[in-house]
Design a protein around this motif. Structure first.
Motif, PDB file in Angstrom:
ATOM      1  N   GLY A 134       0.823  -1.205   0.000  1.00  0.00           N
ATOM      2  CA  GLY A 134       0.000   0.000   0.000  1.00  0.00           C
ATOM      3  C   GLY A 134       0.854   1.251   0.000  1.00  0.00           C
ATOM      4  O   GLY A 134       2.091   1.197  -0.110  1.00  0.00           O
ATOM      5  N   GLN A 135       0.165   2.378   0.123  1.00  0.00           N
ATOM      6  CA  GLN A 135       0.902   3.638   0.170  1.00  0.00           C
ATOM      7  C   GLN A 135       0.277   4.547   1.206  1.00  0.00           C
ATOM      8  O   GLN A 135      -0.907   4.862   1.128  1.00  0.00           O
ATOM      9  N   LYS A 136       1.077   4.909   2.177  1.00  0.00           N
ATOM     10  CA  LYS A 136       0.642   5.784   3.278  1.00  0.00           C
ATOM     11  C   LYS A 136      -0.665   5.279   3.886  1.00  0.00           C
ATOM     12  O   LYS A 136      -1.638   6.026   4.046  1.00  0.00           O
ATOM     13  N   GLY A 137      -0.731   3.985   4.126  1.00  0.00           N
ATOM     14  CA  GLY A 137      -1.902   3.410   4.792  1.00  0.00           C
ATOM     15  C   GLY A 137      -3.099   3.200   3.886  1.00  0.00           C
ATOM     16  O   GLY A 137      -4.165   2.803   4.347  1.00  0.00           O
ATOM     17  N   LYS A 138      -2.946   3.466   2.593  1.00  0.00           N
ATOM     18  CA  LYS A 138      -4.068   3.264   1.662  1.00  0.00           C
ATOM     19  C   LYS A 138      -3.708   2.190   0.637  1.00  0.00           C
ATOM     20  O   LYS A 138      -2.530   1.978   0.346  1.00  0.00           O
ATOM     21  N   ILE A 139      -4.754   1.607   0.078  1.00  0.00           N
ATOM     22  CA  ILE A 139      -4.527   0.562  -0.925  1.00  0.00           C
ATOM     23  C   ILE A 139      -3.806   1.134  -2.139  1.00  0.00           C
ATOM     24  O   ILE A 139      -4.148   2.221  -2.604  1.00  0.00           O
ATOM     25  N   ALA A 140      -2.835   0.393  -2.641  1.00  0.00           N
ATOM     26  CA  ALA A 140      -2.135   0.816  -3.863  1.00  0.00           C
ATOM     27  C   ALA A 140      -2.548  -0.112  -5.002  1.00  0.00           C
ATOM     28  O   ALA A 140      -2.357  -1.333  -4.928  1.00  0.00           O
ATOM     29  N   TYR A 141      -3.102   0.479  -6.030  1.00  0.00           N
ATOM     30  CA  TYR A 141      -3.611  -0.265  -7.192  1.00  0.00           C
ATOM     31  C   TYR A 141      -2.581  -1.235  -7.751  1.00  0.00           C
ATOM     32  O   TYR A 141      -2.848  -2.404  -8.026  1.00  0.00           O
ATOM     33  N   GLU A 142      -1.330  -0.729  -7.927  1.00  0.00           N
ATOM     34  CA  GLU A 142      -0.304  -1.540  -8.585  1.00  0.00           C
ATOM     35  C   GLU A 142       0.051  -2.786  -7.777  1.00  0.00           C
ATOM     36  O   GLU A 142       0.398  -3.816  -8.347  1.00  0.00           O
ATOM     37  N   ASP A 143      -0.046  -2.692  -6.446  1.00  0.00           N
ATOM     38  CA  ASP A 143       0.264  -3.867  -5.617  1.00  0.00           C
ATOM     39  C   ASP A 143      -0.839  -4.916  -5.733  1.00  0.00           C
ATOM     40  O   ASP A 143      -0.564  -6.114  -5.839  1.00  0.00           O
ATOM     41  N   VAL A 144      -2.084  -4.460  -5.723  1.00  0.00           N
ATOM     42  CA  VAL A 144      -3.212  -5.403  -5.836  1.00  0.00           C
ATOM     43  C   VAL A 144      -3.191  -6.056  -7.230  1.00  0.00           C
ATOM     44  O   VAL A 144      -3.444  -7.258  -7.373  1.00  0.00           O
ATOM     45  N   LEU A 145      -2.835  -5.260  -8.238  1.00  0.00           N
ATOM     46  CA  LEU A 145      -2.756  -5.804  -9.601  1.00  0.00           C
ATOM     47  C   LEU A 145      -1.702  -6.912  -9.672  1.00  0.00           C
ATOM     48  O   LEU A 145      -1.931  -7.985 -10.257  1.00  0.00           O
ATOM     49  N   CYS A 146      -0.547  -6.671  -9.071  1.00  0.00           N
ATOM     50  CA  CYS A 146       0.532  -7.665  -9.089  1.00  0.00           C
ATOM     51  C   CYS A 146       0.132  -8.905  -8.285  1.00  0.00           C
ATOM     52  O   CYS A 146       0.367 -10.042  -8.720  1.00  0.00           O
ATOM     53  N   ALA A 147      -0.519  -8.683  -7.138  1.00  0.00           N
ATOM     54  CA  ALA A 147      -1.012  -9.829  -6.345  1.00  0.00           C
ATOM     55  C   ALA A 147      -1.975 -10.651  -7.207  1.00  0.00           C
ATOM     56  O   ALA A 147      -1.913 -11.884  -7.232  1.00  0.00           O
ATOM     57  N   GLY A 148      -2.838  -9.964  -7.943  1.00  0.00           N
ATOM     58  CA  GLY A 148      -3.805 -10.651  -8.810  1.00  0.00           C
ATOM     59  C   GLY A 148      -3.118 -11.454  -9.906  1.00  0.00           C
ATOM     60  O   GLY A 148      -3.557 -12.554 -10.258  1.00  0.00           O
ATOM     61  N   ALA A 149      -2.022 -10.914 -10.434  1.00  0.00           N
ATOM     62  CA  ALA A 149      -1.273 -11.620 -11.489  1.00  0.00           C
ATOM     63  C   ALA A 149      -0.686 -12.916 -10.936  1.00  0.00           C
ATOM     64  O   ALA A 149      -0.608 -13.926 -11.640  1.00  0.00           O
ATOM     65  N   ILE A 150      -0.300 -12.887  -9.671  1.00  0.00           N
ATOM     66  CA  ILE A 150       0.247 -14.102  -9.035  1.00  0.00           C
ATOM     67  C   ILE A 150      -0.891 -15.108  -8.808  1.00  0.00           C
ATOM     68  O   ILE A 150      -0.799 -16.273  -9.198  1.00  0.00           O
ATOM     69  N   VAL A 151      -1.976 -14.622  -8.201  1.00  0.00           N
ATOM     70  CA  VAL A 151      -3.105 -15.508  -7.865  1.00  0.00           C
ATOM     71  C   VAL A 151      -3.655 -16.168  -9.137  1.00  0.00           C
ATOM     72  O   VAL A 151      -3.987 -17.362  -9.140  1.00  0.00           O
ATOM     73  N   TYR A 152      -3.726 -15.398 -10.215  1.00  0.00           N
ATOM     74  CA  TYR A 152      -4.310 -15.856 -11.484  1.00  0.00           C
ATOM     75  C   TYR A 152      -3.695 -17.173 -11.962  1.00  0.00           C
ATOM     76  O   TYR A 152      -4.362 -17.998 -12.563  1.00  0.00           O
ATOM     77  N   GLU A 153      -2.405 -17.347 -11.658  1.00  0.00           N
ATOM     78  CA  GLU A 153      -1.722 -18.538 -12.192  1.00  0.00           C
ATOM     79  C   GLU A 153      -1.620 -19.683 -11.191  1.00  0.00           C
ATOM     80  O   GLU A 153      -1.005 -20.699 -11.481  1.00  0.00           O
ATOM     81  N   LEU A 154      -2.164 -19.501 -10.011  1.00  0.00           N
ATOM     82  CA  LEU A 154      -2.075 -20.572  -9.020  1.00  0.00           C
ATOM     83  C   LEU A 154      -3.452 -21.202  -8.844  1.00  0.00           C
ATOM     84  O   LEU A 154      -4.438 -20.503  -8.639  1.00  0.00           O
ATOM     85  N   ASN A 155      -3.491 -22.515  -8.951  1.00  0.00           N
ATOM     86  CA  ASN A 155      -4.769 -23.212  -8.800  1.00  0.00           C
ATOM     87  C   ASN A 155      -4.962 -23.553  -7.348  1.00  0.00           C
ATOM     88  O   ASN A 155      -4.409 -24.522  -6.874  1.00  0.00           O
ATOM     89  N   ASP A 156      -5.705 -22.758  -6.655  1.00  0.00           N
ATOM     90  CA  ASP A 156      -5.868 -23.032  -5.236  1.00  0.00           C
ATOM     91  C   ASP A 156      -7.183 -22.415  -4.781  1.00  0.00           C
ATOM     92  O   ASP A 156      -7.804 -21.648  -5.516  1.00  0.00           O
ATOM     93  N   LYS A 157      -7.569 -22.738  -3.560  1.00  0.00           N
ATOM     94  CA  LYS A 157      -8.749 -22.081  -2.985  1.00  0.00           C
ATOM     95  C   LYS A 157      -8.392 -20.637  -2.712  1.00  0.00           C
ATOM     96  O   LYS A 157      -7.262 -20.351  -2.293  1.00  0.00           O
TER      97      LYS A 157
END
Ligand code: MLT
Length: 224
Positions: A134-157
Motif C-alpha cells: 500500500g501507500q501511506k496506509g491506503k490501498i495501492a492499485y499496482e500492488d493489488v494488480l501484481c497480487a492478482g497476477a500471481i493468484v491468477y496462475e495458481l490453482n488453489d482455494k
C-alpha cells in the motif's frame, strides 16, 4: 488457500508470505539482488540505516520518494545496476514497514520484474498470504494488480481478497501494463518527483528470474 491482504497488518503464520511493493521497494530489492548485491537488509529508520554504514555497505532508500541526506542510493530500482558484492541497507516509507510486520515461516519479495519466478516458487506451497504494501496506509492499485497476477496462475482455494485481486488482473492483463501503472496514484506522485523512468522500468514483466527470500534479517537470492 491463497489470501491477499490489501494493506499490511501483523502476520505471524506457519505458512508462506509474499510482500509486494511494485512502486518501488520490492522492485528495488529484486533489481539489487539480480545485479549481484550480497543481500538487502530492510530497516525501519534512517538512523538505523546510518548506523550500519561501513565499507562495502550501501545505505539506501527514500522518504517522500527522495534519497535521504548522506545516503548512497535512493529507491529507484534503476540505481541498482552496479551493486555487485555490496550489502544494501534499505529503508522506505511503506515497503520496509510492511516487511517488518511479517513474521512468517517463509517470506518472498515479488513485483512484476520477477513475476513468474515467484509464481513457480509458490507452486510448492499450500498456504500463501500475499501482503500488499500500500501507500501511506491506503490501498495501492499496482500492488493489488501484481497480487492478482500471481493468484491468477495458481490453482488453489481463494479468499475474497485473492478473488478480488484476480478479477482485477483478469480484466487488465491484456492491457499495456506500463500505461496501467502510470494511472495509479502512487505513479502520479512519483512522476511529479521526476521518477517516470522508474515506473516504466517497474512495469517490465519477468525481466529477472530471481526470488528474494528473507533469511534472519535480510533478503538473499533464493537458491535455484
Ligand atoms: C515505499 O516503500 O514506501 C515505496 O517504495 C516508496 C517509493 O516509491 O519510493
Amino acid at each position: 488457500m491463497i489470501d491477499v491482504l490489501f494493506l499490511p497488518e501483523p502476520v505471524s503464520q506457519q505458512h508462506v508470505c509474499v510482500v509486494v511493493d511494485v512502486l518501488r521497494a520490492t522492485s528495488t530489492i529484486v533489481t539489487a539482488l539480480a545485479n549481484g548485491a550480497r543481500c538487502v537488509v530492510p530497516v525501519r529508520t534512517i538512523a538505523e540505516a546510518k548506523k550500519r554504514k561501513a565499507e562495502n555497505i550501501l545505505i539506501c532508500g527514500e522518504r517522500k520518494g527522495i534519497k535521504p541526506k548522506g545516503f548512497d542510493l535512493g529507491n529507484s530500482p534503476i540505481e541498482y545496476f552496479t551493486v555487485k558484492d555490496k550489502e544494501v541497507i534499505l529503508t522506505t516509507t511503506n515497503g520496509t514497514r510492511a516487511i517488518s510486520m511479517i513474521n512468517s515461516q517463509k517470506l518472498y519479495a515479488a513485483c512484476f520484474l520477477n513475476l513468474h519466478a515467484v509464481i513457480e516458487q509458490l507452486r510448492n506451497h499450500d498456504h500463501v498470504t500475499i501482503v500488499c504494501s500500500g501507500q501511506k496506509g491506503k490501498i495501492a492499485y499496482e500492488d493489488v494488480l501484481c497480487a492478482g497476477a500471481i493468484v491468477y496462475e495458481l490453482n488453489d482455494k481463494l479468499t475474497d481478497g485473492a478473488r478480488i485481486s484476480r478479477e482485477l488482473w483478469k480484466q487488465s492483463r491484456r492491457k499495456d501494463l506500463s500505461k496501467l501503472l502510470f494511472e495509479s496514484q502512487h505513479a502520479q506522485e512519483l512522476a511529479e518527483y521526476g521518477f517516470s523512468s522508474d515506473i516504466t522500468f517497474c512495469s517490465q514483466t519477468d525481466l529477472y528470474s530471481i526470488v528474494p527470500v528473507f533469511v534472519e534479517d535480510r533478503f538473499i537470492k533464493q537458491a535455484p
